[in-house]
Motif scaffolding. Sequence first.
Motif, short mmCIF file in Angstrom:
data_model
loop_
_atom_site.label_atom_id
_atom_site.label_comp_id
_atom_site.label_asym_id
_atom_site.label_seq_id
_atom_site.Cartn_x
_atom_site.Cartn_y
_atom_site.Cartn_z
N LEU A 55 0.83 -1.21 0.00
CA LEU A 55 0.00 0.00 0.00
C LEU A 55 0.86 1.26 0.00
CD1 LEU A 55 -2.75 -0.96 2.63
CD2 LEU A 55 -2.90 -1.07 0.13
N ASP A 56 2.15 1.08 0.10
CA ASP A 56 3.10 2.19 0.14
C ASP A 56 3.65 2.43 -1.27
OD1 ASP A 56 5.35 3.87 0.48
OD2 ASP A 56 5.72 3.09 2.49
N PRO A 57 3.46 3.61 -1.84
CA PRO A 57 3.92 3.87 -3.20
C PRO A 57 5.42 3.67 -3.41
CG PRO A 57 2.38 5.57 -2.52
CD PRO A 57 2.68 4.75 -1.29
N ALA A 58 6.20 3.71 -2.36
CA ALA A 58 7.64 3.49 -2.50
C ALA A 58 7.98 2.01 -2.58
CB ALA A 58 8.40 4.11 -1.32
N GLY A 59 7.00 1.14 -2.35
CA GLY A 59 7.30 -0.29 -2.27
C GLY A 59 6.60 -1.15 -3.28
N ALA A 60 6.02 -0.57 -4.34
CA ALA A 60 5.30 -1.39 -5.31
C ALA A 60 5.45 -0.82 -6.71
CB ALA A 60 3.83 -1.49 -4.94
N TYR A 61 5.62 -1.71 -7.65
CA TYR A 61 5.72 -1.34 -9.07
C TYR A 61 5.00 -2.43 -9.87
CZ TYR A 61 8.09 0.64 -13.23
OH TYR A 61 8.38 1.24 -14.44
N ASP A 62 3.71 -2.56 -9.65
CA ASP A 62 2.92 -3.58 -10.33
C ASP A 62 1.52 -3.06 -10.56
OD1 ASP A 62 1.06 -4.74 -8.00
OD2 ASP A 62 3.04 -4.37 -7.16
N ALA A 63 0.81 -3.71 -11.48
CA ALA A 63 -0.50 -3.23 -11.91
C ALA A 63 -1.52 -3.19 -10.79
CB ALA A 63 -1.01 -4.10 -13.07
N GLY A 64 -1.54 -4.22 -9.93
CA GLY A 64 -2.53 -4.27 -8.87
C GLY A 64 -2.36 -3.16 -7.86
N SER A 65 -1.12 -2.89 -7.47
CA SER A 65 -0.86 -1.82 -6.51
C SER A 65 -1.14 -0.45 -7.12
CB SER A 65 0.59 -1.89 -6.04
OG SER A 65 0.88 -3.13 -5.42
N TRP A 66 -0.68 -0.26 -8.35
CA TRP A 66 -0.85 1.04 -8.99
C TRP A 66 -2.30 1.34 -9.32
CZ3 TRP A 66 3.48 3.23 -12.56
CH2 TRP A 66 4.66 3.34 -11.82
N ALA A 67 -3.11 0.29 -9.55
CA ALA A 67 -4.54 0.50 -9.76
C ALA A 67 -5.15 1.15 -8.53
CB ALA A 67 -5.23 -0.82 -10.05
N LEU A 68 -4.70 0.71 -7.36
CA LEU A 68 -5.18 1.30 -6.11
C LEU A 68 -4.62 2.70 -5.92
CD1 LEU A 68 -7.07 0.28 -3.91
CD2 LEU A 68 -5.06 -0.52 -2.64
N PHE A 69 -3.33 2.87 -6.22
CA PHE A 69 -2.68 4.17 -6.03
C PHE A 69 -3.36 5.26 -6.85
CE2 PHE A 69 1.74 2.07 -5.19
CZ PHE A 69 1.24 1.53 -4.02
N SER A 70 -3.75 4.95 -8.10
CA SER A 70 -4.31 5.99 -8.97
C SER A 70 -5.68 6.46 -8.51
CB SER A 70 -4.40 5.49 -10.42
OG SER A 70 -5.19 4.33 -10.53
N ASN A 71 -6.24 5.78 -7.50
CA ASN A 71 -7.52 6.18 -6.94
C ASN A 71 -7.39 6.79 -5.55
OD1 ASN A 71 -9.89 5.08 -8.78
ND2 ASN A 71 -8.23 3.59 -8.85
N VAL A 72 -6.39 6.35 -4.79
CA VAL A 72 -6.23 6.79 -3.40
C VAL A 72 -5.27 7.97 -3.27
CG1 VAL A 72 -5.45 6.06 -1.10
CG2 VAL A 72 -6.83 4.51 -2.50
N PHE A 73 -4.26 8.01 -4.14
CA PHE A 73 -3.26 9.07 -4.08
C PHE A 73 -3.41 10.01 -5.28
CE2 PHE A 73 -1.33 5.43 -1.91
CZ PHE A 73 -0.94 6.00 -0.70
N GLN A 74 -2.81 11.17 -5.16
CA GLN A 74 -2.67 12.08 -6.28
C GLN A 74 -1.20 12.19 -6.64
OE1 GLN A 74 -5.06 15.59 -4.78
NE2 GLN A 74 -5.39 15.88 -6.97
N SER A 75 -0.94 12.42 -7.93
CA SER A 75 0.37 12.83 -8.40
C SER A 75 0.24 14.28 -8.86
CB SER A 75 0.84 11.94 -9.54
OG SER A 75 0.93 10.58 -9.12
N LEU A 76 1.34 14.91 -9.08
CA LEU A 76 1.29 16.29 -9.57
C LEU A 76 0.55 16.36 -10.90
CD1 LEU A 76 4.96 17.32 -8.73
CD2 LEU A 76 2.90 18.30 -7.70
N LEU A 77 0.73 15.32 -11.71
CA LEU A 77 0.11 15.25 -13.03
C LEU A 77 -0.64 13.94 -13.17
CD1 LEU A 77 3.25 16.32 -15.11
CD2 LEU A 77 1.34 17.80 -14.47
N THR A 78 -1.53 13.88 -14.14
CA THR A 78 -2.24 12.64 -14.44
C THR A 78 -2.52 12.61 -15.94
OG1 THR A 78 -4.08 11.21 -13.81
CG2 THR A 78 -4.56 13.57 -14.05
N PHE A 79 -3.21 11.56 -16.39
CA PHE A 79 -3.57 11.45 -17.80
C PHE A 79 -5.09 11.44 -17.93
CE2 PHE A 79 0.66 9.54 -17.73
CZ PHE A 79 1.26 10.17 -18.81
N GLU A 80 -5.58 12.20 -18.86
CA GLU A 80 -6.99 12.14 -19.20
C GLU A 80 -7.23 10.89 -20.04
OE1 GLU A 80 -8.30 16.81 -19.31
OE2 GLU A 80 -7.37 15.97 -21.11
N PRO A 81 -8.46 10.38 -20.08
CA PRO A 81 -8.73 9.17 -20.86
C PRO A 81 -8.24 9.29 -22.30
CG PRO A 81 -10.63 9.73 -19.52
CD PRO A 81 -9.67 10.87 -19.38
#
Length: 518
Positions: free
Chosen positions: A47-73
């Motif tokens: 659940l820690d963004p510093a400890g995961a580089y996989d689709a399942g974790s990042w799917a959660l991250f893109s909903n729970v966390f914000q980045s400075l930038l994102t991608f529109e559909p």
Amino acid sequence: MRSVRIRILATLLVLAGVGVGGWQLLPAKQNSNKTITVGTTDAVTSLDPAGAYDAGSWALFSNVFQSLLTFEPGGAAPVPDAAKSCGFVGSGLRTYRCTLRDDLTFPSGRKMTAEDVKFSFERVKRINSEVGPASLFTTLGSVDARDLTVTFHLSSPDATFPFKVATGAGSIVDHTRYPKRALRTDTGADGTGMYALKTYTKNERAVLATNPHYKGAVKETGRPIVLRYYADSQALEAGWKAKQFDVAARQLPPEMLADLSPSDPKQRVTEVDSAETRNLVLNVRANSPLHDRRVRQAIAALINREELVSQTYKGTTDALYGLIPAGITGHATSFFDDYPRPDAKKAKALLTEAGVTLPVRFTYGYAEGRGAAGPEAAELKRQLEASGLFKVSTKGYEWTDFQKRYAEGQLDAWAVGWVADYPDPDTFGAPLVGTGNSMKNGYSSKAADQVILESRQYEDRSRTTASFRQLQEVVAQDVPLIPLWQRKEYVLSSEDVGGGQYLSDGTGVFRLWRLGWI
């Protein structure tokens, strides 16, 4: 950078019992707070963004966390999310500056600051987790924070840096809730994304509530979501048939996907081409039986992708002959050019030249429950052993154990899927074949590194085509990995849920907030 185009073609939209207008999400008050449950076989490493580089974790991250930038559909260039604005300073592509929004708050009520951004990026590099995303920030030298301004100083020109900022690696965490030099190990997550993580049970479920304090690129709040995690594709299929969830995303069994009927009134199906690939990664370290590149070339000369796609995946994937998938700038078929058809004579000649004892014996690992990984391993074993030149020992491992084993060099070969981090060919370059890459197979090539470095000097990404085709020629000769196939993305939903076609589109963002009741 509009030159980069992902092939996101909606090829099958089942409009069950409604007209075309049925895809519109109706503002029915009785459904506004009704939870939508999504089933998946993707596991969460951390659940820690510093400890995961996989689709399942990042799917959660893109909903729970914000980045400075994102991608529109469907977007090819990142847009501001937690930032008000971002851009390179000067013409050298070595200084990147963002101005943060002033209205973002963490779950604790504390306002996000530029210090949180600086902390988050530096922390990823400092911790440098074996299965974390630090490899994305190889060009990041230092970060300055002042008031609401964050300045990134890069060690070399990197036109792709904004893309990396927009990924799960750029997730901004509350610096008061995360340790500076270690991963957070509880089941909480403190971000400013569209959703708040209410509860999480490993390998079972994540309960997400909409975040009323979210401010950013997304303008419309989604529905409450429950993510249910299943051990394998068969369990996911059984869960769907038992109506345990409303949406199935990644990965139903190939046999089920191949048999989906457009005329079934009880479900909606979206099929789109995607930029997800799967590679057979080969351990090139000195103690590996695959260390000699001629041995790896012999493996490449024996693999029959068309049979693999037909027999194992029932036509739900497409054979892939290059590092970069079709639809991405720079795509080439270098492995077809060098190994146009299965050729046992060529393979034997290469092994004879290498002076190795026949049959060459090696171990092949795969992640249990990840789509058709088991049958895929059996088919590749069959193809290689049919030549009499190889003896392959295959074994499946639980996802996190699998990651640990290949990262530590305990396997000779392993198959992994690669979901594009962002819509640019660079995401298939350095992370897969650059020195210190995320595949952890010991591969390092001055020629590959130089091409990758040169490609980052072009802000106009259409100018990178020649560089990435050259990179693929290097990879086809060195064979640190062998491209196998490119996925078609399927999302299956009940007849009363819409928005499944927006969940995933090759930009690396998993848009749970686009799901809604019809």
